[in-house]
Write a protein that holds these residues in place. Structure first.
Motif, PDB file in Angstrom:
ATOM      1  N   LYS A  43      35.332  37.343  38.431  1.00 29.31           N
ATOM      2  CA  LYS A  43      36.139  36.811  39.538  1.00 29.31           C
ATOM      3  C   LYS A  43      37.532  37.412  39.486  1.00 29.31           C
ATOM      4  N   GLY A  44      38.277  37.256  40.590  1.00 30.20           N
ATOM      5  CA  GLY A  44      39.616  37.793  40.676  1.00 30.20           C
ATOM      6  C   GLY A  44      40.656  36.854  40.102  1.00 30.20           C
ATOM      7  N   CYS A  45      41.888  37.354  40.029  1.00 31.21           N
ATOM      8  CA  CYS A  45      43.005  36.607  39.457  1.00 31.21           C
ATOM      9  C   CYS A  45      43.670  35.694  40.482  1.00 31.21           C
ATOM     10  N   CYS A  46      43.555  36.017  41.766  1.00 32.23           N
ATOM     11  CA  CYS A  46      44.231  35.279  42.832  1.00 32.23           C
ATOM     12  C   CYS A  46      43.384  34.114  43.328  1.00 32.23           C
ATOM     13  N   THR A  95      48.054  32.375  40.688  1.00 30.98           N
ATOM     14  CA  THR A  95      47.289  33.445  40.051  1.00 30.98           C
ATOM     15  C   THR A  95      47.012  33.098  38.596  1.00 30.98           C
ATOM     16  N   CYS A  96      46.137  33.873  37.987  1.00 32.74           N
ATOM     17  CA  CYS A  96      45.801  33.675  36.584  1.00 32.74           C
ATOM     18  C   CYS A  96      47.017  33.945  35.700  1.00 32.74           C
ATOM     19  N   ALA A  97      46.978  33.460  34.482  1.00 34.06           N
ATOM     20  CA  ALA A  97      48.120  33.595  33.570  1.00 34.06           C
ATOM     21  C   ALA A  97      48.346  35.036  33.134  1.00 34.06           C
ATOM     22  N   ASP A  98      47.268  35.810  32.975  1.00 32.73           N
ATOM     23  CA  ASP A  98      47.402  37.177  32.459  1.00 32.73           C
ATOM     24  C   ASP A  98      46.473  38.127  33.218  1.00 32.73           C
ATOM     25  N   PRO A  99      46.976  38.786  34.283  1.00 33.97           N
ATOM     26  CA  PRO A  99      46.141  39.689  35.083  1.00 33.97           C
ATOM     27  C   PRO A  99      45.561  40.855  34.281  1.00 33.97           C
ATOM     28  N   SER A 100      46.198  41.213  33.156  1.00 29.60           N
ATOM     29  CA  SER A 100      45.701  42.350  32.376  1.00 29.60           C
ATOM     30  C   SER A 100      44.352  42.062  31.731  1.00 29.60           C
ATOM     31  N   LYS A 101      43.934  40.808  31.736  1.00 34.29           N
ATOM     32  CA  LYS A 101      42.618  40.452  31.205  1.00 34.29           C
ATOM     33  C   LYS A 101      41.535  40.471  32.289  1.00 34.29           C
ATOM     34  N   TYR A 102      41.943  40.699  33.532  1.00 31.98           N
ATOM     35  CA  TYR A 102      41.021  40.646  34.675  1.00 31.98           C
ATOM     36  C   TYR A 102      40.716  42.041  35.207  1.00 31.98           C
ATOM     37  N   ALA A 103      39.468  42.251  35.604  1.00 28.50           N
ATOM     38  CA  ALA A 103      39.091  43.499  36.262  1.00 28.50           C
ATOM     39  C   ALA A 103      39.491  43.476  37.735  1.00 28.50           C
ATOM     40  N   PHE A 104      39.422  42.280  38.357  1.00 26.15           N
ATOM     41  CA  PHE A 104      39.736  42.151  39.775  1.00 26.15           C
ATOM     42  C   PHE A 104      41.004  41.331  39.972  1.00 26.15           C
ATOM     43  N   TRP A 105      41.855  41.793  40.896  1.00 25.37           N
ATOM     44  CA  TRP A 105      43.063  41.057  41.226  1.00 25.37           C
ATOM     45  C   TRP A 105      42.771  39.940  42.224  1.00 25.37           C
ATOM     46  N   ASP A 106      42.093  40.308  43.323  1.00 24.18           N
ATOM     47  CA  ASP A 106      41.623  39.297  44.267  1.00 24.18           C
ATOM     48  C   ASP A 106      40.104  39.388  44.303  1.00 24.18           C
ATOM     49  N   ALA A 107      39.476  38.864  45.317  1.00 21.74           N
ATOM     50  CA  ALA A 107      38.016  38.849  45.346  1.00 21.74           C
ATOM     51  C   ALA A 107      37.405  40.190  45.739  1.00 21.74           C
ATOM     52  N   VAL A 108      38.262  41.189  45.969  1.00 18.16           N
ATOM     53  CA  VAL A 108      37.777  42.507  46.385  1.00 18.16           C
ATOM     54  C   VAL A 108      38.387  43.639  45.560  1.00 18.16           C
ATOM     55  N   HIS A 109      39.692  43.565  45.304  1.00 17.61           N
ATOM     56  CA  HIS A 109      40.428  44.705  44.769  1.00 17.61           C
ATOM     57  C   HIS A 109      40.677  44.610  43.265  1.00 17.61           C
TER      58      HIS A 109
END
Length: 371
Positions: A315-318, A334-348
């Protein structure tokens, strides 16, 4: 003692090792770029490479508001559909002429920046002009028209001969195709009435072929094409289809289309002598998505994952990370740490994922264009 790690896991790790080991030597990249007179990066495509051109268009397809850009310089939302930089920004930084690729339509773009590269890309665009027209954004034909404007501005700035040299030695990047499937073929009735999925892939590949030929007529000699990602693993696609795992039919469409892209590039290389590179965006993202699920059985694998840093790939961070993107992501937590996520939102993808994709692109440049 026999290893308990499945062979598919070993193969996935092998595919990731150049990225995990920091194989991209920036000093070497800059030496090779200088040796081969690489001048700048010129970018065409969709939201994966649009740094803000859509800000100037009457379209809802924009990302120039928080939380987009929260990890960019001064936490500034620029129109990039992510939390920070795009892959093309990292590529330009690696080559050494600029830290970011600006939008050609940015009213604050100063002429002195033109020789260092610009992006003509427009979020929600695609190889099919209909895809862009559905969202009132820039089709590739319009992006190529702006390339002509760019050449005129450049000639006034540095002279015709130097401008010609800058374009001839630029790296042209094409990154699009996702919207042709997700916002056009699988959503709108027009193209499915005209084409089967296979026929539509052929149509898109032919459009790409003609676009690159036109770029060549306008001076391009080096082209990098980014393949489409695993469409069925995009969080929004899984949500809309009611699946918890990647949608295989969408992924198969992406794989088949990517194969046709590579076939067309091979023909272009033979017929017009253009240097080209293909970036396997599908493989990079698929590995990132699969590895956290598969690579949890040993401490060594956990360490590898920590180095990569991606712990959430479903899932995304947003917002909820399952459906929000663009305007529906506006003002969301948003999530606490975007660097742990592959997706920023549900698409990108996140900036972290774009950096990984950029590393793969730079490797492709070294192998196919520069070295």
């Amino acid at each position: 003692m026999y290893s308990t790690v499945p062979m598919v896991t070993v193969l996935a790790l092998m595919a990731l090792m150049p990225l995990l080991s920091g194989a991209v030597d920036i000093h070497q990249v800059r030496q090779l770029a200088a040796k081969n007179n690489v001048t700048c990066v010129l970018v065409f495509g969709d939201s994966s490479v649009d740094p803000g051109n859509n800000n100037r268009l009457l379209t809802p397809m924009k990302g120039n508001f928080p939380p987009y850009g929260q990890d960019f310089f001064d936490r500034r939302p620029t129109g990039r559909f992510t939390n920070g930089k795009l892959a093309t920004d990292f590529i330009a930084e690696a080559i050494g002429y600029t830290k970011i690729i600006p939008a050609f339509l940015d009213p604050n773009l100063k002429p002195i920046y033109l020789p260092h590269g610009v992006s003509f890309a427009s979020a929600a665009s695609g190889y099919d002009d209909l895809t862009a027209n559905l969202s009132n954004v820039l089709p590739v034909s319009k992006q190529l028209e702006y390339l002509k404007h760019y050449k005129l501005h450049l000639s006034r700035l540095v002279g015709a001969k130097k401008a010609q040299n800058i374009v001839r030695n630029a790296i042209f990047v094409l990154s699009m195709g996702t919207n042709d499937f997700l916002q056009n073929y699988y959503l709108e009735p027009t193209r499915p009435k005209q084409f089967t999925v296979d026929q539509y892939q052929n149509f898109l590949a032919s459009r790409m072929f003609e676009d690159i030929k036109e770029m060549n007529r306008l001076g391009a000699t080096r082209v990098v094409v980014v393949g489409v990602p695993p469409l069925g693993c995009i969080p929004l696609v899984k949500t809309l289809t009611g699946q918890n795992t990647c949608v295989e039919s969408y992924n198969q469409a992406a794989l088949s289309f990517n194969a046709k892209i590579k076939e067309k590039l091979a023909i272009l290389k033979k017929t017009i002598g253009i240097k080209d590179a293909y970036v396997d965006c599908y493989g990079v993202i698929q590995n990132a998505i699969n590895n956290p699920k598969n690579l949890v059985s040993t401490n060594r694998i956990r360490e590898t994952l920590r180095f990569l840093g991606l712990m959430e790939t479903s899932k995304g961070c947003c917002g909820s990370g399952t459906i929000e993107y663009g305007d529906t992501c506006r003002g969301m937590t948003t999530c606490a740490d975007p660097s742990k996520y592959a997706f920023w939102d549900a698409v990108h993808p996140t900036e972290k994922m774009y950096r990984i994709i950029a590393d793969r692109a730079i490797q492709s440049l070294n192998e196919a264009l520069i070295d």
